[in-house]
Design a protein around this motif. Structure first.
Motif, short mmCIF file in Angstrom:
data_model
loop_
_atom_site.label_atom_id
_atom_site.label_comp_id
_atom_site.label_asym_id
_atom_site.label_seq_id
_atom_site.Cartn_x
_atom_site.Cartn_y
_atom_site.Cartn_z
N VAL A 97 -0.68 2.82 -2.73
CA VAL A 97 -0.10 3.97 -2.04
C VAL A 97 -0.88 5.22 -2.43
O VAL A 97 -1.21 5.40 -3.61
N ALA A 102 3.06 8.53 -2.32
CA ALA A 102 3.71 7.71 -3.33
C ALA A 102 4.94 8.35 -3.98
O ALA A 102 6.01 7.73 -4.01
N LEU A 106 8.05 6.17 -2.36
CA LEU A 106 8.33 5.00 -3.18
C LEU A 106 9.75 4.95 -3.76
O LEU A 106 10.38 3.88 -3.72
N GLU A 126 -1.29 3.51 -7.42
CA GLU A 126 -1.53 4.77 -6.73
C GLU A 126 -3.00 5.16 -6.88
O GLU A 126 -3.53 5.19 -7.99
N VAL A 145 -0.40 1.72 1.69
CA VAL A 145 0.18 2.78 2.53
C VAL A 145 -0.79 3.95 2.51
O VAL A 145 -1.07 4.51 1.44
N LEU A 292 9.58 0.07 4.64
CA LEU A 292 8.89 1.34 4.40
C LEU A 292 9.17 2.33 5.52
O LEU A 292 9.36 3.54 5.28
#
Length: 307
Positions: A97, A102, A106, A126, A145, A292
């Protein structure tokens, strides 16, 4: 016969450009790694690496072996991922992410994922977009992501939600800007813009939205996080473009910060989940994208109510 272990060690050596660095990457001693490389060379009957005093250089044969090894290891990781995730969100899943998503997505998303997939061993990393894309392509991450637009060769992107850009600054600065009319992004002076360090895709996307080229020397590119930017602009040090996903969190941390929405069409980025095209579409990817997306849409709704 070459082994996957030898190919893994050889790729690590090519990337680290030193035996000590490669050994550290694959968690073995330097003599053990060196012995595996020598055995590869003996098996193939040719020199793969030129050993220099403070560097290594691949021979022409070494370049060929590197290319084939990367492909073979990538296919192996694809196979392992498909087997691991063939029954949906179970087993181990590695997810990347980007930093501008993030900390906001998250916490909300992981609660949903944990409730929906009790047996899932989720590992999150991350990092900036370029690094995540490279790791997904190499099979070191199952998915990531990221924010589009971004060049994603060899990857399939599933859009999750739309994240608008807001203008953030002190109330006095925004009042001065809107004295006559609400500005468009292209109306903003580059002299007043504060953006993230180079390497963050958000900085490039913000510059593109404002019609400013990165070579413009008056754009301040230096903050390492959105939290830093928000703290600065809240105290009157310039303006920044704030992703809507970050609004509630950053407003709570910097209550002096004010925001305004641009006129329609509002500038935006698309938050997406990416995976390798070579990986067969499975239920795990669809399920993960849905979870998500739900978390992101909820954040967007709260942000629109707030600002």
């Amino acid at each position: 016969m070459l082994t996957l272990k030898q190919m893994t060690y050889f790729v690590a050596l090519a990337e680290a450009r030193s035996f000590s660095g490669a050994a550290e990457r694959v968690h073995v001693t330097q003599p053990a790694l060196s012995q595996q490389i020598k055995e590869m060379e003996a098996t193939l009957g040719t020199l793969l690496v030129e050993r220099l005093p403070r560097d290594i250089r691949l021979t022409r044969a070494g370049q060929v072996v590197l290319d084939r090894s990367q492909k073979i290891l990538g296919m192996t990781r694809d196979l392992e991922a498909e087997i691991r995730l063939s029954k949906g969100l179970t087993g181990r899943l590695t997810l990347g992410v980007i930093p501008t998503i993030a900390p906001y997505l998250l916490p909300r998303a992981l609660t949903r994922i944990k409730a929906a997939a009790l047996d899932l061993d989720l590992r999150v990393r991350e990092a900036q977009t370029a690094e995540l894309i490279a790791d997904v392509s190499r099979g070191q991450l199952d998915a990531a992501v990221i924010a589009l637009p971004y060049d994603t060769p060899g990857l399939l992107a599933e859009p999750l939600f739309t994240d608008h850009f807001l203008l953030a600054g002190s109330q006095s600065r925004l009042d001065a800007l809107t004295a006559q009319t609400v500005p468009r992004p292209t109306d903003l002076s580059p002299d007043a813009l504060l953006l993230l360090d180079e390497g963050h895709c958000l900085a490039d996307q913000a510059l593109d939205v404002c019609g400013v080229k990165r070579t413009h020397q008056t754009v301040d590119l230096g903050a390492s996080s959105l939290a830093t930017l928000c703290g600065l602009v809240a105290q009157g040090f310039g303006l920044t473009l704030l992703p809507e996903i970050a609004l509630c969190s950053e407003k709570a941390a910097s209550p002096e910060m004010a925001v305004l929405r641009f006129p329609e069409p509002q500038p935006e980025r698309t938050v997406a989940l990416v995976r390798r095209q070579s990986t067969e579409a499975k239920a795990w990817f669809t399920e993960l994208a849905a979870l998500l997306s739900e978390a992101g849409e909820e954040l967007m709704h709260e942000a629109r109510e707030r600002g």
